[in-house]
Design an enzyme around this catalytic site. Structure first.
Site, PDB file in Angstrom:
ATOM      1  N   LYS C  12     -22.249 -20.867   8.046  1.00 26.82           N
ATOM      2  CA  LYS C  12     -21.562 -21.242   9.290  1.00 26.82           C
ATOM      3  C   LYS C  12     -20.085 -20.971   9.111  1.00 26.82           C
ATOM      4  O   LYS C  12     -19.481 -21.367   8.112  1.00 26.82           O
ATOM      5  CB  LYS C  12     -21.790 -22.729   9.589  1.00 26.82           C
ATOM      6  CG  LYS C  12     -21.514 -23.127  11.033  1.00 26.82           C
ATOM      7  CD  LYS C  12     -22.535 -22.515  11.981  1.00 26.82           C
ATOM      8  CE  LYS C  12     -22.995 -23.434  13.085  1.00 26.82           C
ATOM      9  NZ  LYS C  12     -24.187 -22.893  13.758  1.00 26.82           N
ATOM     10  N   THR C  57     -27.728 -23.016   9.621  1.00 30.06           N
ATOM     11  CA  THR C  57     -26.262 -23.072   9.650  1.00 30.06           C
ATOM     12  C   THR C  57     -25.794 -24.312  10.405  1.00 30.06           C
ATOM     13  O   THR C  57     -24.730 -24.845  10.134  1.00 30.06           O
ATOM     14  CB  THR C  57     -25.662 -21.801  10.271  1.00 30.06           C
ATOM     15  OG1 THR C  57     -26.025 -21.711  11.643  1.00 30.06           O
ATOM     16  CG2 THR C  57     -26.118 -20.558   9.525  1.00 30.06           C
ATOM     17  N   PHE C 158      15.247   1.825   1.085  1.00 25.33           N
ATOM     18  CA  PHE C 158      14.116   2.726   0.829  1.00 25.33           C
ATOM     19  C   PHE C 158      14.665   4.145   0.736  1.00 25.33           C
ATOM     20  O   PHE C 158      15.075   4.726   1.742  1.00 25.33           O
ATOM     21  CB  PHE C 158      13.050   2.591   1.935  1.00 25.33           C
ATOM     22  CG  PHE C 158      11.790   3.351   1.653  1.00 25.33           C
ATOM     23  CD1 PHE C 158      11.124   3.239   0.440  1.00 25.33           C
ATOM     24  CD2 PHE C 158      11.253   4.212   2.611  1.00 25.33           C
ATOM     25  CE1 PHE C 158       9.951   3.950   0.184  1.00 25.33           C
ATOM     26  CE2 PHE C 158      10.079   4.919   2.364  1.00 25.33           C
ATOM     27  CZ  PHE C 158       9.429   4.787   1.153  1.00 25.33           C
ATOM     28  N   ARG C 175      18.314  -2.166   4.926  1.00 24.12           N
ATOM     29  CA  ARG C 175      17.424  -2.318   6.076  1.00 24.12           C
ATOM     30  C   ARG C 175      16.885  -3.749   6.091  1.00 24.12           C
ATOM     31  O   ARG C 175      16.989  -4.479   5.107  1.00 24.12           O
ATOM     32  CB  ARG C 175      16.257  -1.330   5.988  1.00 24.12           C
ATOM     33  CG  ARG C 175      15.348  -1.560   4.792  1.00 24.12           C
ATOM     34  CD  ARG C 175      14.081  -0.705   4.860  1.00 24.12           C
ATOM     35  NE  ARG C 175      13.211  -0.991   3.718  1.00 24.12           N
ATOM     36  CZ  ARG C 175      11.998  -0.498   3.539  1.00 24.12           C
ATOM     37  NH1 ARG C 175      11.493   0.332   4.430  1.00 24.12           N
ATOM     38  NH2 ARG C 175      11.269  -0.831   2.481  1.00 24.12           N
ATOM     39  N   GLN C 218       6.657  -2.104  -2.187  1.00 19.54           N
ATOM     40  CA  GLN C 218       5.835  -2.112  -3.404  1.00 19.54           C
ATOM     41  C   GLN C 218       6.535  -2.866  -4.536  1.00 19.54           C
ATOM     42  O   GLN C 218       5.921  -3.662  -5.239  1.00 19.54           O
ATOM     43  CB  GLN C 218       5.551  -0.672  -3.872  1.00 19.54           C
ATOM     44  CG  GLN C 218       4.469   0.063  -3.102  1.00 19.54           C
ATOM     45  CD  GLN C 218       4.995   0.801  -1.886  1.00 19.54           C
ATOM     46  OE1 GLN C 218       6.067   0.468  -1.352  1.00 19.54           O
ATOM     47  NE2 GLN C 218       4.259   1.788  -1.429  1.00 19.54           N
ATOM     48  N   HIS C 246       8.014  -3.582  10.952  1.00 16.92           N
ATOM     49  CA  HIS C 246       9.210  -2.751  11.116  1.00 16.92           C
ATOM     50  C   HIS C 246      10.186  -3.302  12.163  1.00 16.92           C
ATOM     51  O   HIS C 246       9.795  -3.682  13.262  1.00 16.92           O
ATOM     52  CB  HIS C 246       8.816  -1.333  11.520  1.00 16.92           C
ATOM     53  CG  HIS C 246       7.856  -0.680  10.572  1.00 16.92           C
ATOM     54  ND1 HIS C 246       8.193  -0.375   9.282  1.00 16.92           N
ATOM     55  CD2 HIS C 246       6.559  -0.290  10.712  1.00 16.92           C
ATOM     56  CE1 HIS C 246       7.161   0.195   8.674  1.00 16.92           C
ATOM     57  NE2 HIS C 246       6.143   0.235   9.518  1.00 16.92           N
TER      58      HIS C 246
END
Lengths: 281, 281, 281, 281
Positions: C12, C57, C158, C175, C218, C246
């Site tokens: 369930k 369930t 980046f 950024r 990362q 973004h």
């Protein structure tokens, strides 16, 4: 004890792409959402912040749109294979590319039986999808569908189950069976007629659901998977997710009436959640 | 300066009801969501916490299920009229009852051209709906639809608009026109064939959308409203909400290719939002 | 070639449970959503429709509510362990029980610095969660959080990534970095202070995000995972999902102004999707 | 009988804008979603497809971003007033401009009691909002909030209501009262301290909810509206939407236990829906 990077991937999700395929006397319209995921030699990106092996996700997005111009002309499987091959071929640091494509359905309008050349209504909630996984060893295609609402008003029951101290559910030999089906099947080859095969499998699924005398969701799930495998040699295995969309008989008896399996409360939560894979031995 | 209660209402929303209508050789399946709202003499409930004139929303919910047994056999308009009348007739403290019903679409499965007796797939995102408003003076019916996705791949442009210092949009004589249409029309009477009228109006809407040469969403909106009024004497006015679901040509030129109106980015936000009511003078 | 059942489970989902824990001078309020999934000897249910080994369930749902009375008094991990143990102990046909619990946050109201005894506001979108997996061999606990929105306005860049023929993204040393973080960590033991450990790990996560000079999502992801492992011996491995939410600088230059990293378009789709697991060697 | 255009409007919705406000030693971060709607002399756009008086919604979107650079430095009310004034002043064909702004909450991170200079977590589901309506006659400001989850574990009952043939609800003098509150208040002036007033009103709302002995949702709703009006001369009227988020005691009695108002099922649908406006005489 040292610490290191384990499984990892990155890519662009939800690249929402639509395409007009222009024929002499009519237009086709296609709308898909593409997810790209790359695995590979990305350790230094994580540990040093060295992006020398990172193809930006923005570039991945652009690639999807650019390649759609020439290569999205047929099935999502063929487009996905082309995309996966592009990323693997052009990026030696990538060991595995995964391309997921979800296709929205649009239906051509028709008036007085005549198909309109360029107007469409949005189709059902159901979506066709594929997952392409490519490595140096080759490509693997899984296809399927999701958000397919299925319902039958009879030929479904649920009886003879375990009763423990917390069981109050009443057995029934006649209930509504409804689900929002998600099906995924793995193909043994990438060399096949993806369009025809998809529709043949989908029809198998619907036909089995409709004609099966269901003793449980589990039994219906297995019957669908078995039938797809029996009828399609190119399918290696089938996974099904069949949540139980409960329609619970409303208690009319408390108001002095009988509910002859007519009036139901449709509930979203909680819900039974039944999953299974049917495979070949 | 004194303070007092102004406009107010209460009721039960999202009463999710499904029904099997059992015929000798096949079943119909219907699924609706009902909202009940009551207005009336509820001042002391607000100011004193005196519930003597409050019909609990739980009772309203039960009433919907109970009355569905005998009275939800045909259109949502007829069921809604019955519900509104019940609440007005049995509750002198209620001056106005509003019943909104939203109907989910289910499609009967068919195999080899033969309709199945009791199996269905979920239909499109489109939903039919009605709003019944009843007072001592009588009932008023508005009907309509929502979440109807419409798209045409050509015969749509947008040119000759105002350019100010913040305008960069390029004029186009050929663009995709797409919307998630919501339409509401008010009937002049409660005595009509709700089923046939609904389908006639819906077809008008689709036909006008498909065949109109659109110079703007506004013009298409007006053309649809005008056509519905011209073709249906029983409709007093039509309100349309037509958000512009943008499909923006992807800039292939930056990669040395030409985008001949083929490849588009489908975006959800921000979106143009166009609304209008078309009336009789 | 024979066909057989592969991996399967049922249970369930979305058992939505709230609890008032009544203390002498104040109330606690807790709200969770529980998923139960059972694996085991269910072949004949699938192949024969024999439900003799199926605990419904609905019964699973009742069990969750009943056991909450006495056993949901502390962390979701402890409640989950109790539930998993119940299903394994009482059902010999079950080889593995999985209990997932998601906890909604509520915050006690305070007025003039004084905590209110029984009133709460809904907390953030962030949810704490756990997954208990129990077999005959014992129980395993993974805990974590989801829907945690994290954003920093600087100390993120980046640069120095691959540029191929489809790359147009501009490098940036400053950024916005924003994500909707999902974190899952596996514990080496079930015998620990789940409450204190959770908060210590969560603080590690926030602190690393805030203080890290990010060269990529990362790198930030890895730094968070590494820090959690360094500071918590009881954690075996950490998996992180960090979609890139973004915020794209709006092009003010086209209107003769400069955007000094001030005004951004917040977009939902498409989005970068970064996932990784950090492990011990 | 002639047909003509009635009420209509158009604009851009969901202009998702974020802004960094850079101070010497810390950053502020703001995120809003803006809807622009214009009413005016748009008949020929509808009837003839003449766009000569149509300011494109794309231009409206650009305008929001451009004006944010200099004018979104304080409250959403002040930014909205500036936007509304811009559209009215520069577009003689526009008779009314409506600007709706929804603000997402972000909370500055803190570590060991020290506020971080540039890192934030996403706040609650609650959103502050405003609606500015400007015509030649001037501007009108309504402000408010939405998606504010409120819950109290006691001091709430529901008794002495109407019982008819479909009533089964049991009276209770002690239940959970929970709602997802939406509040809108109309200001008598545009010349006020929007920030301080907002927080004063919000505190009134929370304080009344927490301290009121509730005999019904209606009574609590009225008490909140009354208190806001009593304490704030600048508020003309208050509208409140307070859906009843039901937490239903789970029936433990069927399993031989007593539920001392401890264990509840939290349900989403159906739900009571209570709305009301409190005004000055």
């Amino acid at each position: 004890m040292n610490i290191k990077l384990g499984t990892n991937a990155y890519g662009k999700n939800a690249v929402n792409l639509s395409k007009i395929i222009r024929h002499a006397d009519h237009h086709e319209f296609r709308q898909v959402s593409v997810n790209v995921a790359l695995e590979g030699d990305f350790d230094t990106a994580h540990t040093l912040g060295d992006n020398a092996k990172i193809l930006p996700t923005d570039t991945q997005k652009n690639t999807v749109y650019v390649l759609a111009k020439e290569h999205f002309t047929n099935t999502i499987e063929e487009f996905g294979l082309h995309l996966a091959n592009h990323f693997i071929s052009n990026n030696p640091q990538v060991s595995k590319a995964r391309i997921e494509i979800l296709e929205h359905t649009w239906q051509r309008m028709a008036f007085d039986g005549a198909a309109h050349t360029h107007s469409f209504t949005g189709g059902s909630t159901e979506k066709r999808r594929t997952l392409i996984t490519q490595t140096a060893a080759g490509a693997q295609v899984s296809s399927g569908l999701q958000d397919l609402l299925l319902l039958k008003t009879t030929d479904s029951g649920f009886e003879n189950y375990i009763k423990d101290q917390y069981t109050v559910l009443k057995e029934t030999s006649d209930r509504i069976l409804a689900t929002k089906c998600e099906a995924t099947w793995e193909y043994t080859t990438t060399d096949l007629d993806f369009e025809a095969t998809y529709h043949k499998i989908r029809t198998s699924l619907l036909h089995t659901f409709a004609h099966h005398k269901s003793l449980s969701v589990q039994q219906t799930l297995y019957a669908i998977g078995e039938q797809i495998l029996l009828a399609n040699d190119v399918v290696k295995e089938v996974s099904l997710i069949m949540p139980n969309k409960h329609h619970i008989p409303f208690n009319l008896e408390q108001f002095g009436m009988e509910n002859k399996n007519e009036v139901f409360m449709a509930t979203d939560e909680p819900f039974g959640y039944i999953t299974g894979t049917v495979v070949r031995e």
